[in-house]
Design an enzyme around this catalytic site. Structure first.
Site, mmCIF file in Angstrom:
data_model
loop_
_atom_site.group_PDB
_atom_site.id
_atom_site.type_symbol
_atom_site.label_atom_id
_atom_site.label_comp_id
_atom_site.label_asym_id
_atom_site.label_seq_id
_atom_site.Cartn_x
_atom_site.Cartn_y
_atom_site.Cartn_z
ATOM 1 N N LYS A 285 0.843 -1.184 0.000
ATOM 2 C CA LYS A 285 0.000 0.000 0.000
ATOM 3 C C LYS A 285 0.888 1.247 0.000
ATOM 4 O O LYS A 285 1.852 1.338 0.749
ATOM 5 C CB LYS A 285 -0.910 -0.016 1.233
ATOM 6 N N GLU A 371 -20.045 -6.510 10.126
ATOM 7 C CA GLU A 371 -21.033 -5.798 10.938
ATOM 8 C C GLU A 371 -22.095 -6.729 11.513
ATOM 9 O O GLU A 371 -22.571 -6.522 12.629
ATOM 10 C CB GLU A 371 -21.698 -4.699 10.098
ATOM 11 N N ARG A 399 -25.893 -2.961 6.919
ATOM 12 C CA ARG A 399 -25.515 -4.326 6.534
ATOM 13 C C ARG A 399 -25.884 -5.340 7.617
ATOM 14 O O ARG A 399 -25.809 -6.544 7.381
ATOM 15 C CB ARG A 399 -24.013 -4.380 6.248
#
Length: 641
Positions: A285, A371, A399
Site C-alpha cells: 500500500k 457488521e 448491513r
C-alpha cells in the site's frame, strides 16, 4: 495545487484500447507515469491515496491483458480505482475527484462503461462478478467477470458466501486477491493472519518460483499446473489453502509490482479452460510514494497535500470532531464501569474507539469488516450482563439490519449503538450518507433512538446510553467537527423520551432532531425579525417521542415544522402519526415536515448538500412563510395574520 508531472507515454493513452497497443517493454514507464499522475491528482483533491498507489501495476496489467469493458472489471470498495479512472477516459476530470459535480471517489455505473458495478462498501465484488460471468454464460456472450478484492475485504462473510457459489461461473470468473496486509486498520481474524504467515514463510519463496514456472507452463495445461500447486500447498503445515477448499484454482502469490510476472500469469489465467481461478497478488500500500509507504494508515485517506514533502493540509483549529468527543466520553464512563465494552467493524480510529482501545484493550473488540457479527456479538455480551457499545457508521450498520431486529430488538437486549456519520457526509457522497438510520431504527419496538444536537449533547447521550439497561438504545451524530459549545465536566443522565425548549415563542414552533438545531435557531432569528415569534425545541429523541411537549407545541402555535437529517419515515413521520392519532390535525393546525429529499445526493461540501436538500435556515423560513401564506414582505390577502 500540486504540479502536474511530465507523462509523455501516458498522454498517448486515452483508453485501455490505446494501452493494449503498447509493447510490453513500455509498460514499466507507463506505470511510473500513472503513479506520478495519481499522486499529483490526489495532492490536488485529497481522497484515497495509498490503496490506489498499491494497484498501479495491477491496474495496468489487467487492462493490458483483458478486453475491458467487455470483460467486466469490478473493484471491491472502489477506493483504489483512481489509476483505473485515469486509464479509462477520465483523466481530464481526475482533478475533480470527490468535488461537487466531479468524479466520484468510488466506482460508479453512471460515470463510465468501465465501471460496470458501483461500490463503496466492501466485499461485494465476487458476488457481482459471478453475476456478470453467469449472465454472459447464459446468453452465450464472451466476457469474464474479474473481481479485485483486498485482504481487508476478505474478512467479511459475504466474500465467502460468494466463493462458495462460484463454481457455476467456471472459467468465466477470475478473483484477484490484492494482499497488501492493510485494510483501513490492520486486518484482523484468521484469514489475514493465515495470508501473512503464508507470505512470510520459507514456503512462500517456493511458491514464487512456482509462479514463474506458471508463466511458462500454465498455458500448456492449466489443470496439471493447478494440481501441482495443490499438491505443493497441501504439503504445507496448514494442510491446504482455504481457496482450494472452496473450489478455486489458486495461483500465486505473485509480486503485484512486477509486470514481468503479472502479465504472463494473467494471460495464462485469461486463456485457461478451467476455473474459477483465484490469483493471489502481493502489493504494498502506498507503493512508490515514500510518505505513503512509511505511514500506510495516515495515507489511506488524505487531505490535499504537498507532493514533494507529503505534508497534508491541516484544517484550521476548531471544535473537536464528534467521533473524538464520543471516544473520550466513552473512555470516561468506562473508567467507572468495568462492564462497558466497545466493538467496531474495522473502524477504530474512524469511530473514535482507538482511544478506548488504548485505555482498555481487553474490553475493545475490532471484529473486522463483519457488521453482522459485531451486532450479534454485542447482543451476546449484553445477554451476559455486559454493557456493550457497538460503534458503526450509519451506512455500515445497514448491513446488519436483520441482526439489529432479530438478535437485539426482539430480545430487548441493551446493546448501545453509536451511529457515526449520520446525515450527509460531503465528499464520500451517497454511498456513505447516513440518511436512513432514524427510519430503520425508530420503526422497531423496544428501541430508544437519540440524536445529538451538538457535542455537549453527545457527551450526555453517551452517558445515558451506558446507564440504559432496559433495552437497545442508539445515538446518532454527524461526521466532522462540533459546534464549539463547552463540553460538560460531568455528564447528565437524560430522561428517556424528553426533549427541551431551546427558545420560547408564540406563533411558530420548530421541532428539531440532531444538528439542524443551529439552522433552526438561525431561522428563528429571521422569523422573529419578520414579526413571527418562534419557539425552537430540540426533541433529542426520535423514539420514544416527547408526546407531552409535542402536544403542547402543536396546540399552542399556529404552524409547526419538524426538521431532521434523515429520509422520509423518520421524526416527521412519527410526529405526523402522533398528531393524526390524537386528532391534533383536526383543528386546522399547519404542520410541515422537513427531511432529506427522496434522492441519492451526489458528493459536495456538506453545507451545499444541506442547502440543496432544503434543510438550512433559509429553507426553514421559506417553509414557515408558505405554511402561513406569507410572502417575504407581507401577508397574502385573505390569510390569517
Amino acid at each position: 495545487m500540486s504540479d502536474v508531472p511530465e507523462t509523455p507515454l501516458l498522454d498517448t493513452v486515452h483508453s485501455p484500447a490505446d494501452l493494449r497497443k503498447l509493447p510490453m517493454t513500455q509498460l514499466r514507464q507507463l506505470a511510473d507515469e500513472l503513479r506520478a499522475e495519481t499522486i499529483s491528482a490526489v495532492g490536488t483533491t485529497g481522497g484515497h491515496l495509498g490503496s490506489g498507489l498499491g494497484v498501479v501495476e495491477l491496474t495496468v496489467a489487467i487492462h493490458y491483458v483483458f478486453d475491458t469493458p467487455g470483460d467486466r472489471l469490478v473493484w471491491d470498495v472502489g477506493h483504489q480505482c483512481y489509476p483505473h479512472k485515469i486509464l479509462t477516459g477520465r483523466r481530464d476530470r481526475i482533478r475533480t475527484l470527490r468535488m461537487g459535480g466531479g468524479l466520484s471517489g468510488f466506482t460508479k455505473r453512471s460515470e463510465s462503461e468501465y465501471d460496470p458495478f458501483g461500490a463503496a462498501h466492501s466485499s461485494t465484488s465476487i458476488s457481482a462478478s459471478i453475476g456478470f460471468a453467469v449472465a454472459n454464460q447464459l446468453s452465450g456472450r464472451p466476457g469474464k467477470g474479474i473481481a479485485v478484492i483486498g485482504d481487508g475485504a476478505m474478512s467479511a462473510g459475504m466474500a465467502y458466501e460468494a466463493m462458495n457459489n462460484a463454481a457455476r461461473a467456471g472459467n468465466r470468473l477470475i478473483v484477484i486477491l490484492n494482499d497488501n496486509d492493510m485494510s483501513i486498520a490492520p486486518p484482523v481474524g484468521g484469514l489475514s493472519a493465515y495470508l501473512a504467515r503464508m507470505v512470510s514463510s520459507s514456503e512462500y519463496l517456493g511458491l514464487r518460483s512456482l509462479a514463474k514456472k506458471l508463466t511458462r507452463k500454465l498455458s500448456r495445461r492449466v489443470h496439471q499446473a493447478a494440481e501441482k500447486a495443490e499438491e505443493f500447498a497441501r504439503g504445507m503445515a496448514t494442510g491446504g489453502t482455504l481457496f482450494e477448499e472452496l473450489g478455486f484454482y489458486y495461483v500465486g502469490p505473485i509480486d503485484g509490482h512486477n509486470l514481468d510476472h503479472l502479465i504472463p500469469v494473467l494471460e495464462n489465467v485469461r486463456d485457461a479452460a478451467e476455473g474459477p481461478i483465484l490469483v493471489h497478488v502481493v502489493t504494498k500500500k502506498g507503493k512508490g510514494y515514500a510518505p505513503a509507504e512509511a505511514s500506510a494508515d495516515k495515507y489511506h485517506g488524505v487531505q490535499k497535500f504537498d507532493v514533494i514533502t507529503g505534508t497534508q493540509d491541516k484544517a484550521p483549529p476548531g471544535p473537536p470532531a464528534y467521533q473524538n468527543v464520543f471516544g473520550d466520553a466513552l473512555v470516561a464512563v468506562a473508567a467507572k464501569d468495568h462492564r462497558i465494552c466497545a466493538i467496531t467493524a474495522a473502524m477504530p480510529s474512524g469511530t473514535g474507539l482507538d482511544k478506548f482501545a488504548k485505555a482498555y484493550p481487553e474490553r475493545f473488540f475490532d471484529v473486522g469488516i463483519a457488521e453482522q457479527h459485531a451486532v450479534t456479538f454485542a447482543a451476546g455480551l449484553a445477554a451476559q450482563g455486559m454493557r456493550p457499545f457497538c460503534a458503526i457508521y450509519s451506512t455500515f450498520l445497514q448491513r446488519a439490519y436483520d441482526q439489529v431486529v432479530h438478535d437485539v430488538a426482539i430480545q430487548n437486549l441493551p446493546v448501545r449503538f453509536a451511529i457515526d456519520r449520520a446525515g450527509l457526509v460531503g465528499a464520500d457522497g451517497a454511498t456513505h450518507a447516513g440518511s436512513f438510520d432514524v427510519t430503520y431504527l425508530a420503526t422497531l419496538p423496544n428501541f430508544v433512538v437519540m440524536a445529538a444536537a451538538d457535542e455537549a449533547e453527545l457527551v450526555h447521550m453517551t452517558y445515558t446510553c451506558a446507564m440504559h439497561d432496559s433495552g437497545p438504545i442508539a445515538v446518532r451524530y454527524p461526521r466532522g467537527n462540533g459546534t464549539g459549545v463547552a463540553l460538560p465536566a460531568v455528564p447528565e443522565l437524560l430522561e428517556i423520551g424528553k426533549g427541551r425548549i431551546v427558545r420560547e415563542g408564540k406563533k411558530v414552533a420548530i421541532l428539531s432532531l440532531g444538528t439542524r438545531l443551529a439552522e433552526a435557531l438561525k431561522a428563528a432569528d429571521a422569523l422573529d425579525a419578520k414579526g413571527l415569534s418562534t419557539t425552537v425545541a430540540d426533541l433529542r429523541f426520535a423514539k420514544p417521542l416527547d408526546e407531552a411537549l409535542i402536544r403542547k407545541l402543536l396546540t399552542t402555535h399556529e404552524v409547526a415544522v419538524t426538521i431532521e437529517e434523515g429520509a422520509v419515515g423518520g421524526l416527521g413521520a412519527h410526529v405526523l402519526t402522533l398528531a393524526s392519532d390524537t386528532g391534533l390535525v383536526d383543528t386546522g393546525l399547519k404542520i410541515r415536515t422537513m427531511r432529506l429529499p427522496d434522492i441519492f445526493q451526489d458528493q459536495d461540501k456538506p453545507d451545499k448538500q444541506y442547502a440543496e436538500a432544503g434543510l438550512d435556515a433559509d429553507a426553514i423560513v421559506e417553509t414557515v412563510l408558505k405554511a402561513l401564506r406569507h410572502n417575504s414582505s407581507a401577508v397574502v390577502e385573505g390569510a390569517r395574520a
